[in-house]
Design an enzyme around this catalytic site. Structure first.
Site, mmCIF file in Angstrom:
data_model
loop_
_atom_site.group_PDB
_atom_site.id
_atom_site.type_symbol
_atom_site.label_atom_id
_atom_site.label_comp_id
_atom_site.label_asym_id
_atom_site.label_seq_id
_atom_site.Cartn_x
_atom_site.Cartn_y
_atom_site.Cartn_z
ATOM 1 N N CYS A 1 36.638 6.964 -24.961
ATOM 2 C CA CYS A 1 35.834 7.448 -26.078
ATOM 3 C C CYS A 1 35.003 8.655 -25.667
ATOM 4 C CB CYS A 1 34.948 6.340 -26.615
ATOM 5 S SG CYS A 1 33.849 5.620 -25.382
ATOM 6 N N GLU B 1 29.276 0.501 -30.234
ATOM 7 C CA GLU B 1 29.718 1.723 -29.555
ATOM 8 C C GLU B 1 31.086 2.042 -30.117
ATOM 9 O OE1 GLU B 1 31.705 4.162 -27.619
ATOM 10 O OE2 GLU B 1 31.817 2.686 -26.013
ATOM 11 N N LYS C 1 35.344 -11.706 -26.242
ATOM 12 C CA LYS C 1 36.645 -11.577 -26.917
ATOM 13 C C LYS C 1 37.268 -10.260 -26.442
ATOM 14 C CE LYS C 1 40.069 -11.365 -29.859
ATOM 15 N NZ LYS C 1 40.618 -10.110 -29.279
ATOM 16 N N GLU D 1 40.333 11.387 -32.827
ATOM 17 C CA GLU D 1 40.233 11.009 -31.430
ATOM 18 C C GLU D 1 41.652 10.877 -30.864
ATOM 19 O OE1 GLU D 1 37.199 8.162 -28.949
ATOM 20 O OE2 GLU D 1 38.038 7.381 -30.807
#
Length: 495
Positions: free
Chosen positions: A302, A268, A192, A399
């Site tokens: 990330c 993750e 997906k 982030e």
């Protein structure tokens, strides 16, 4: 070339790149429309214009994916490891051979600079090569029970049908990092992809079919109905593995869903990487590493350096050097080989980045470079450097996912470690120092799953990738990444 001509050339280049890519669902080896006929548009981040129209998978389509994966699961698990290895090796070679066209496709839907995109393709291909080599080395164990009563045999079997959910920032690499070990272990899969970047996933599946992958082993479900289709698949008892890369917020939701059905999970999740520079560091190497750690994929990673902590005595020089290096980067449509920084993926991401910079400046930070959203089409944001950033600024707690480097200072090793650990995340950290003992000591003390010691890049298919705290569960890459798609079976026998 004028900006108008650059964008006109870019538009033609990306149109050619997507022209031959599948835009339908891929289920049981066949391309087909969504069951209700619905579609969604994929946009070019450099212009905001439509690139392609892709089938918008439904819950019924999602369950058909599970059916297809389940139908071929036993046959794929029983396929000789060498044959599985050969499919992966052929996939590797096809990706290398077509690196340029795959890179243009990534640039078209993600926006990243062409050099970054080509680097991603080659990095992605390495997962197929690494796991082609590991597919024939899924070892078991045998030993005598301590009491001498029997033998203990441990074999490792495929965990079963695996649902792989990937993000938009590395559309090829995140898919490869999941698909390759799953197939090496003998699992069948449903991929997906993020709705911003489904074309790369579809192209990769078509390429794997060309490499000899049997129908139904990899199924691809583009969909804007992410919550509904993923929930439906996790509720199907035939799905036994979830591997997700994305935000911590979404990860929590998926863990709750998986918990209801006791599904094996690899997560993750988000990061907030500190980049520590001690006064004894080689500043040339530190700046070089900072540019890699911060500007890979334009900061949309990330693993991107998110918080720069520099020892007070060298902070001014470090900031000046980083500003010069960031200022030398050209910005524009990623298909232009001279461009180093492409657009951000969408308007929401750019707005978030701009808001974080604005709040930091309002809180007393000093703007050294960039910091202003450009006018015109596309989702561009300039390389930006901030100094004198307050320790409690939101930009140090969030982030960023953009080309922004906030710098603050520390005065001792203990303070540096405390600042680095002052986050709920723990994916990766970077440490620069000329003292190896200090570097190893600090690396041990930092709460992170990975540390780049005098290196700005940690990712490697042969290494275990993953974080601690709210940055995730489990590891991808390396031997651990393969074992994550297996279950250990213990057989007690007395001969």
């Amino acid at each position: 070339m004028s900006d108008m001509d650059r964008f006109k050339t870019h538009t033609q280049i990306v149109a050619d790149a997507v022209a031959k890519v599948p835009t339908q669902l891929i289920i049981a080896g066949a391309q087909r429309p969504a069951s209700d006929g619905s579609t969604f548009d994929v946009l070019d981040p450099a212009t905001g214009l439509r690139l392609a129209t892709v089938a918008n998978g439904t819950v019924d389509d999602a369950l058909d994916c599970v059916e297809a994966a389940a139908a071929t699961a036993k046959a794929w698990a029983a396929t000789a490891p060498r044959k599985r290895s050969e499919v992966l090796q052929r996939t590797y070679q096809l990706m290398v051979d077509r690196a340029d066209e795959l890179a243009l496709l990534i640039t078209a839907e993600n926006g990243k600079a062409l050099a970054d995109a080509r680097g991603e393709v080659l990095y992605s291909a390495e997962f197929f090569r690494w796991y082609a080599e590991e597919a024939v080395r899924v070892r078991g164990e045998i030993q005598t029970a301590p009491g001498g009563t029997n033998k203990i045999i441990v074999i490792r079997q495929p965990v079963g049908v695996a649902l792989l959910v990937t993000p938009w920032n590395f559309p090829a690499a995140m898919a490869a990092r999941k698909i390759a070990p799953a197939l090496a272990a003998g699992c069948t899969t449903i991929l997906k992809p993020a709705s911003e970047t489904p074309l790369t996933a579809l192209a990769l599946a078509a390429l794997m079919e060309e490499a000899g992958l049997p129908a139904g082993v990899v199924n691809v479900l583009p969909s804007k109905r992410s919550s509904a289709v993923v929930s439906a698949m996790l509720s199907d008892p035939r799905v036994r593995k979830l591997s997700f890369t994305g935000s911590t917020e979404v990860g929590r939701t998926l863990l709750n869903l998986a918990n209801d059905h006791i599904i094996n999970c690899s997560m993750e999740l988000g990061g907030n990487a500190p980049f520590l520079v001690f006064a004894d560091a080689d500043l040339d190497r530190a700046i070089e590493g900072a540019m890699v750690a911060k500007m890979r994929n334009g900061g949309e990673a990330c693993t991107a350096a998110n918080r720069f902590y520099v020892e007070a005595g060298i902070a001014e020089e470090f900031g000046a050097r980083l500003t010069r290096a960031m200022g030398a980067l050209s910005t524009g449509p990623g298909s232009d080989s001279a461009v180093k920084v492409g657009p951000l993926v969408n308007e929401a991401t750019r707005t978030k980045v701009a808001d974080l910079v604005g709040a930091a400046l309002a809180g007393g930070a000093t703007l050294q470079l960039g910091g202003k959203t450009p006018e015109g089409s596309g989702y561009f944001y300039p390389p930006t450097v901030l100094t004198d950033v307050a320790a409690d600024a939101e930009i140090l707690r969030t982030e960023i996912f953009g080309p922004v480097a906030p710098i603050t200072t520390f005065t001792s090793e203990d303070e540096a470690v405390a600042l680095a650990n002052n986050t709920e995340y723990g994916l990766v950290s970077y440490v620069y120092t000329g003292d190896l003992a200090r570097g190893l000591r600090v690396s041990e003390r930092i709460e992170a799953g990975m540390v780049g010691l005098n290196r700005g890049l940690v990712s490697d298919p042969a290494a275990p990738f993953g974080g601690v705290k709210e940055s995730g569960l489990g590891r991808e890459g390396g031997v651990e990444g393969l074992l994550a798609f297996t279950e250990s079976k213990y057989i007690a026998v007395d001969w």
